[in-house]
Design an enzyme around this catalytic site. Structure first.
Site, mmCIF file in Angstrom:
data_model
loop_
_atom_site.group_PDB
_atom_site.id
_atom_site.type_symbol
_atom_site.label_atom_id
_atom_site.label_comp_id
_atom_site.label_asym_id
_atom_site.label_seq_id
_atom_site.Cartn_x
_atom_site.Cartn_y
_atom_site.Cartn_z
ATOM 1 N N GLU A 1 0.827 -1.215 0.000
ATOM 2 C CA GLU A 1 0.000 0.000 0.000
ATOM 3 C C GLU A 1 0.855 1.257 0.000
ATOM 4 O OE1 GLU A 1 -3.013 0.162 -0.745
ATOM 5 O OE2 GLU A 1 -3.300 -1.988 -0.742
ATOM 6 N N TYR B 1 -6.570 7.080 2.904
ATOM 7 C CA TYR B 1 -6.612 5.928 1.995
ATOM 8 C C TYR B 1 -5.918 4.706 2.623
ATOM 9 C CZ TYR B 1 -5.072 2.569 -1.354
ATOM 10 O OH TYR B 1 -4.811 1.365 -1.952
ATOM 11 N N ASP C 1 -8.807 5.585 -3.596
ATOM 12 C CA ASP C 1 -7.640 6.090 -4.324
ATOM 13 C C ASP C 1 -8.119 6.755 -5.619
ATOM 14 O OD1 ASP C 1 -8.320 4.047 -6.015
ATOM 15 O OD2 ASP C 1 -6.364 3.067 -5.998
#
Ligand code: SF4
Length: 389
Positions: free
Chosen positions: A54, A137, A155
């Site tokens: 991520e 996010y 995103d």
């Protein structure tokens, strides 16, 4: 009732979860089960490996991350291994991927997770958001994909898909736009399957609902999409007109002494923090590039140099500005280097430069340096290295 009829409903009703939302979600998940991308971080349940992915994926294309991900995990296989490593090692493994604040934050995160949390990530959004490098996010991605919580992860792909599906006309970069997207995502989120749903939305954005020329006929939501019905799919999401990026001329000094080159480490925070570079900086008004190189080196390291021929001229764009980097071959004149405007400095043989993490523009100076090694242009400026002094 087909969801196409949503077009006549007030927006607050469109964005309310209900039976139509469940049908949309079902279609998306059915599409995802047949079309999901095969990505290495989807075959692990190790929170650390998912968090590394991520962090890398934030601001970077999947194809670029794939070139780094496995190697990074081999080098730093756990929170503890990453925490024990030096920032220099981490930046070296990240070199070329850009946005180096992510690498610094991941390193800080590893140290924090290894210590008070004993290698376990906290499971609340508030505690996650308080950790280095974890924004809205990333917190949503961790909570949904690692801990199975019903949280959206929004995103750029998700923003684009939802803006089109619901024909949202607020700029998703603004507060009202972000609120609409969040509401839209929550209205579709299937309880207990948020991790899969979030990844499905991202894949739909990456594979079908692309920024330009979305492949609507292949989309599981083609019958429901309000942008498609209104012919707005190429207009949404709304983007504020971008301002032209400012441009700066920057001079860098490749300083030779006894066959070695002087490199300096940037301060640990800020742009390119912790990376190594050839010392230099931004040209002042009415200053020549050579004077700029000499001044910057004096201010940064307290040494005097003679600035010689131009070695390379490199154009490079950062997120908020562009530079032209003018690199000069220079000769050390005097003074003992001191780290005044940098964190550290080293005299390094050219063949050892690869042991240090450099920003992309400096890496191109090194490429140019290697091309010149056999050429005559700068030999007078490299006497120690070629034995002609
Ligand atoms: S129908 Fe087209 S614009 Fe709408 S979500 Fe699907 S790909 Fe995107």
């Amino acid at each position: 009732m087909p969801c196409a009829s949503w077009g006549g409903l007030p927006k607050r009703m469109i964005l309310t979860a209900g039976e139509p939302g469940a049908r949309l979600t079902h279609r998306l998940l059915a599409w995802f089960s047949e079309n999901s991308r095969s990505l290495p971080w989807r075959f692990t349940s190790d929170p650390y490996a998912i968090v590394v992915a991520e962090f890398m994926l934030h601001q970077t294309r999947v194809s670029t991350v794939l070139a780094y991900y496995d190697r990074f995990l081999q080098r730093f296989p756990s929170w503890e291994a990453l925490a024990r490593s030096s920032l220099d090692d981490v930046l070296k493994s990240w070199e070329g991927m850009g946005y180096y604040a992510r690498a610094r934050n991941l390193h800080r995160l590893a140290r924090q997770v290894s210590d008070p949390y004993r290698g376990q990530l906290p499971q609340s959004k508030e505690a996650l958001r308080a950790l280095p490098g974890i924004g809205e996010y990333t917190a949503g991605a961790i909570l949904s994909m690692v801990f199975g919580q019903d949280e959206p992860a929004i995103d750029g792909n998700v923003r684009r898909v939802l803006s089109r599906l619901f024909a949202l006309t607020a700029d998703p970069g603004t507060h009202p736009g972000r609120r609409q997207i969040l509401q839209a995502a929550r209205s579709l989120l299937p309880p207990g399957q948020a991790g899969t749903f979030n990844q499905a939305l991202m894949d739909l954005g990456a594979l079908i609902c692309t920024p330009r020329h979305p492949a609507c006929p292949a989309c599981p939501w083609v019958e429901n999409c309000l942008a498609r019905q209104r012919g707005l799919q190429d207009e949404l999401p709304i983007r504020s007109p971008s301002r032209p990026l400012p441009h700066y001329d920057v001079a860098a000094a490749v300083i030779w002494r006894e066959g070695k080159i002087l490199i300096a480490q940037r301060p640990p925070s800020g742009l390119l923090g912790g990376l190594w570079e050839f010392p230099g900086g931004k040209r002042l008004a009415d200053e020549s590039l050579k004077d700029c190189a000499a001044r910057e080196v004096r201010e940064e390291l307290l040494i005097e140099i003679e600035v010689g021929p131009l070695l390379a001229r490199i154009d490079h764009a950062y997120t908020h500005f562009r530079i032209t980097l003018h690199a000069f071959t220079c000769r050390y004149e005097g003074g003992e280097p001191r780290a005044i405007g940098c964190t550290a400095w080293r005299w390094v043989r050219p063949e050892k430069l690869d042991q240090y993490a450099f920003p992309a523009a400096n890496r191109r100076i090194i490429d140019q340096l290697r091309q010149c090694e056999t050429g005559p242009a700068d030999q007078a400026w490299m006497p120690d290295r070629i034995g002609q002094e």
